[in-house]
Design an enzyme around this catalytic site. Sequence first.
Site, PDB file in Angstrom:
ATOM      1  N   SER A 167      -6.918   5.613   3.755  1.00  0.00           N
ATOM      2  CA  SER A 167      -6.980   4.735   2.579  1.00  0.00           C
ATOM      3  C   SER A 167      -7.345   3.324   3.018  1.00  0.00           C
ATOM      4  CB  SER A 167      -5.627   4.700   1.868  1.00  0.00           C
ATOM      5  OG  SER A 167      -5.491   5.801   1.004  1.00  0.00           O
ATOM      6  N   LYS A 190       0.863  -1.183   0.000  1.00  0.00           N
ATOM      7  CA  LYS A 190       0.000   0.000   0.000  1.00  0.00           C
ATOM      8  C   LYS A 190       0.889   1.219   0.000  1.00  0.00           C
ATOM      9  CE  LYS A 190      -4.010   1.987   0.346  1.00  0.00           C
ATOM     10  NZ  LYS A 190      -3.655   2.663  -0.928  1.00  0.00           N
ATOM     11  N   THR A 195      -4.617  13.406   5.291  1.00  0.00           N
ATOM     12  CA  THR A 195      -3.199  13.565   5.655  1.00  0.00           C
ATOM     13  C   THR A 195      -2.997  14.885   6.404  1.00  0.00           C
ATOM     14  OG1 THR A 195      -2.657  12.314   3.675  1.00  0.00           O
ATOM     15  CG2 THR A 195      -0.841  13.419   4.793  1.00  0.00           C
ATOM     16  N   LYS A 233       5.380   1.792  -3.127  1.00  0.00           N
ATOM     17  CA  LYS A 233       5.266   3.154  -3.675  1.00  0.00           C
ATOM     18  C   LYS A 233       5.532   3.087  -5.167  1.00  0.00           C
ATOM     19  CE  LYS A 233       4.674   7.498  -2.417  1.00  0.00           C
ATOM     20  NZ  LYS A 233       3.856   8.082  -1.346  1.00  0.00           N
ATOM     21  N   ASN A 288      -2.352  19.080  -1.562  1.00  0.00           N
ATOM     22  CA  ASN A 288      -3.372  18.362  -0.791  1.00  0.00           C
ATOM     23  C   ASN A 288      -3.068  18.378   0.706  1.00  0.00           C
ATOM     24  OD1 ASN A 288      -3.928  15.367   0.415  1.00  0.00           O
ATOM     25  ND2 ASN A 288      -5.686  16.176  -0.689  1.00  0.00           N
ATOM     26  N   GLY A 340      -2.883   8.195  -4.278  1.00  0.00           N
ATOM     27  CA  GLY A 340      -2.252   9.409  -4.799  1.00  0.00           C
ATOM     28  C   GLY A 340      -1.020   9.823  -4.004  1.00  0.00           C
ATOM     29  N   ASP A 341      -0.321  10.797  -4.516  1.00  0.00           N
ATOM     30  CA  ASP A 341       0.803  11.463  -3.833  1.00  0.00           C
ATOM     31  C   ASP A 341       1.029  12.744  -4.637  1.00  0.00           C
ATOM     32  OD1 ASP A 341       3.093  10.987  -1.729  1.00  0.00           O
ATOM     33  OD2 ASP A 341       4.175  11.616  -3.505  1.00  0.00           O
TER      34      ASP A 341
HETATM   35  P1  NDP Z   1       0.624  17.900  -4.017  1.00  0.00           P
HETATM   36  O1  NDP Z   1       1.145  17.597  -5.371  1.00  0.00           O
HETATM   37  O2  NDP Z   1      -0.827  18.052  -3.801  1.00  0.00           O
HETATM   38  O3  NDP Z   1       1.342  19.225  -3.442  1.00  0.00           O
HETATM   39  C1  NDP Z   1       2.707  19.363  -3.320  1.00  0.00           C
HETATM   40  C2  NDP Z   1       2.963  20.777  -2.887  1.00  0.00           C
HETATM   41  O4  NDP Z   1       4.350  20.936  -2.580  1.00  0.00           O
HETATM   42  C3  NDP Z   1       2.649  21.781  -3.994  1.00  0.00           C
HETATM   43  O5  NDP Z   1       2.198  22.960  -3.399  1.00  0.00           O
HETATM   44  C4  NDP Z   1       4.021  21.994  -4.636  1.00  0.00           C
HETATM   45  O6  NDP Z   1       4.155  23.208  -5.330  1.00  0.00           O
HETATM   46  C5  NDP Z   1       4.867  22.010  -3.387  1.00  0.00           C
HETATM   47  N1  NDP Z   1       6.265  21.751  -3.685  1.00  0.00           N
HETATM   48  C6  NDP Z   1       6.793  20.734  -4.392  1.00  0.00           C
HETATM   49  N2  NDP Z   1       8.115  20.868  -4.465  1.00  0.00           N
HETATM   50  C7  NDP Z   1       8.413  22.002  -3.780  1.00  0.00           C
HETATM   51  C8  NDP Z   1       9.613  22.682  -3.489  1.00  0.00           C
HETATM   52  N3  NDP Z   1      10.784  22.200  -3.915  1.00  0.00           N
HETATM   53  N4  NDP Z   1       9.542  23.808  -2.742  1.00  0.00           N
HETATM   54  C9  NDP Z   1       8.344  24.285  -2.302  1.00  0.00           C
HETATM   55  N5  NDP Z   1       7.193  23.684  -2.569  1.00  0.00           N
HETATM   56  C10 NDP Z   1       7.232  22.570  -3.289  1.00  0.00           C
HETATM   57  O7  NDP Z   1       1.229  16.751  -3.063  1.00  0.00           O
HETATM   58  P2  NDP Z   1       0.737  16.288  -1.625  1.00  0.00           P
HETATM   59  O8  NDP Z   1       0.247  17.463  -0.864  1.00  0.00           O
HETATM   60  O9  NDP Z   1      -0.106  15.111  -1.812  1.00  0.00           O
HETATM   61  O10 NDP Z   1       2.099  15.772  -0.996  1.00  0.00           O
HETATM   62  C11 NDP Z   1       2.991  16.616  -0.257  1.00  0.00           C
HETATM   63  C12 NDP Z   1       3.930  15.766   0.563  1.00  0.00           C
HETATM   64  O11 NDP Z   1       3.171  14.956   1.472  1.00  0.00           O
HETATM   65  C13 NDP Z   1       4.798  14.767  -0.209  1.00  0.00           C
HETATM   66  O12 NDP Z   1       6.031  14.603   0.459  1.00  0.00           O
HETATM   67  C14 NDP Z   1       4.000  13.486  -0.124  1.00  0.00           C
HETATM   68  O13 NDP Z   1       4.808  12.330  -0.309  1.00  0.00           O
HETATM   69  C15 NDP Z   1       3.507  13.589   1.305  1.00  0.00           C
HETATM   70  N6  NDP Z   1       2.351  12.772   1.630  1.00  0.00           N
HETATM   71  C16 NDP Z   1       1.163  12.894   0.932  1.00  0.00           C
HETATM   72  C17 NDP Z   1       0.081  12.135   1.276  1.00  0.00           C
HETATM   73  C18 NDP Z   1      -1.246  12.321   0.634  1.00  0.00           C
HETATM   74  O14 NDP Z   1      -2.210  11.720   1.110  1.00  0.00           O
HETATM   75  N7  NDP Z   1      -1.371  13.141  -0.394  1.00  0.00           N
HETATM   76  C19 NDP Z   1       0.182  11.102   2.328  1.00  0.00           C
HETATM   77  C20 NDP Z   1       1.430  11.115   3.061  1.00  0.00           C
HETATM   78  C21 NDP Z   1       2.460  11.906   2.689  1.00  0.00           C
HETATM   79  P3  NDP Z   1       3.864  23.297  -6.898  1.00  0.00           P
HETATM   80  O15 NDP Z   1       2.375  23.379  -7.010  1.00  0.00           O
HETATM   81  O16 NDP Z   1       4.575  24.520  -7.317  1.00  0.00           O
HETATM   82  O17 NDP Z   1       4.437  22.059  -7.525  1.00  0.00           O
END
Ligand code: NDP
Length: 448
Positions: A380, A93, A213, A129, A244, A168-169
Amino acid sequence: MTSNEDQISGYYNKLLKRNAGEPEFHQAVAEVLDSLKIVLQKDPYYNDYGLIERLCEPERQIIFRVPWVADNGEVRVNRGFRVQFNSALGPYKGGLRFHPSVNLGIIKFLGFEQIFKNSLTGLPIGGGKGGSDFDPKGKSDAEVMRFCQSFMTELHRHIGEYRDVPAGDIGVGGREIGYLFGQYRRLTNEHESGVLTGKGLTWGGSLVRTEATGFGTVYIANQMMEHNGESMSGAKVIVSGSGNVAIYAISKAQELGATVVGFSDSSGWVETPNGVDVELLKEIKEVRRGRVSEYADQIEDATFHADGSIWDLEADVALPCATQNELDGEHAKTLVDNGVRYVAEGANMPSTAEAIEIFRANKIHFLPGKAANAGGVATSALEMQQNASRDSWNFEYTDTRLKQIMENIFRNTSATAAEYGHEGDYVIGANIAGFKKVADAMLAQGVI
Ligand code: NDP
């Protein structure tokens, strides 16, 4: 050094050679192995039967070509990955990430972390993953759809309700899960809801999964604060990112009475001394897929910065919710100097090893991602439960389950740290608590 420590260093050196050029994977493994040295002093049998070496080697790694046709007729070729890391506790998962930075090492680090995170939830899920170096930014809906269909045309052979359940991620939200599910259904001629999570509410999705999350990160951060005599109410909070995880962390923190003083994306960061208008942020990021500067253009007391760092802001709490290694040693020092007392990682491995050392040295209460962001995968797993029983739960019930899971994770993490003589060190607590459950299952199931 004890012989156990020698052995662990030996495993690590071998892993560096066999997995060259994968620094994020090395970083994630090094942190866990460091905590395991403490376990082996007390429970040396965890070093039997090649357990630790087996744990660090994925059960299966799949790499595949993803060809698709752009709107202008050109053929594009991306690379797809699925790393099925460990299924001792349940089906693999873990999410799918679509981002140009994706490579095998990134997917392995995320898959490795996922094993312990999923174990901490207390639910029967293994760790995996996947993803692709495809960049959804700037692509039309039709291009994203054709990419997702091509990606699933290969992936569908490797997944299933009892085998591997992606979600998703970064770069994979409701739109992408929809296209992926549609293609899976078409290829298999089965409406197998349990094969993916994060689905739409009318076709097997769960309420609260979208928020889980971010909400979970704030629930557990608040619990850590209450454990230390404080709370979110009245606190100043920095949330990096605006995807997200960040959006729903901002929303829940403000609901609990905090002021969120800044957020960001990859183009810069926005200072919001009087809090964030979450509905406007959602409209910009989720509906328009715009940039954070648009928020500052519309809100008078918000300021956009293309330079500097969001970690320069003064606050009580920092919630890094964007991406790996976004918070380094220098940032950590600044946060400490500016009065931050609590850090909870909404993203996966957002703090570098040096930053974590600085937090520890300065007695900052620090919750690592595998505990703090486990609410997403936990919900999930609740979606999988609903699919298996052909049921759908209401928002309040699902949110209560999420809250209980986060409370259990905090209690378990905190109690394990104390049991192993490192009270308050939640890195050690989360690594050991996550490890023991998987390790016990692996020992029971023999050398496989
Ligand atoms: P999204 O794609 O929804 O959002 C990612 C965010 O991070 C965007 O705002 C993006 O900006 C920003 N970002 C990416 N790279 C950078 C950077 N170098 N500097 C500043 N901002 C940056 O992803 P999620 O919110 O789903 O995921 C965020 C994190 O949380 C990841 O590490 C993911 O692995 C982790 N996570 C997510 C889960 C989930 O349920 N979604 C569960 C557990 C962990 P921009 O729009 O400009 O790309």
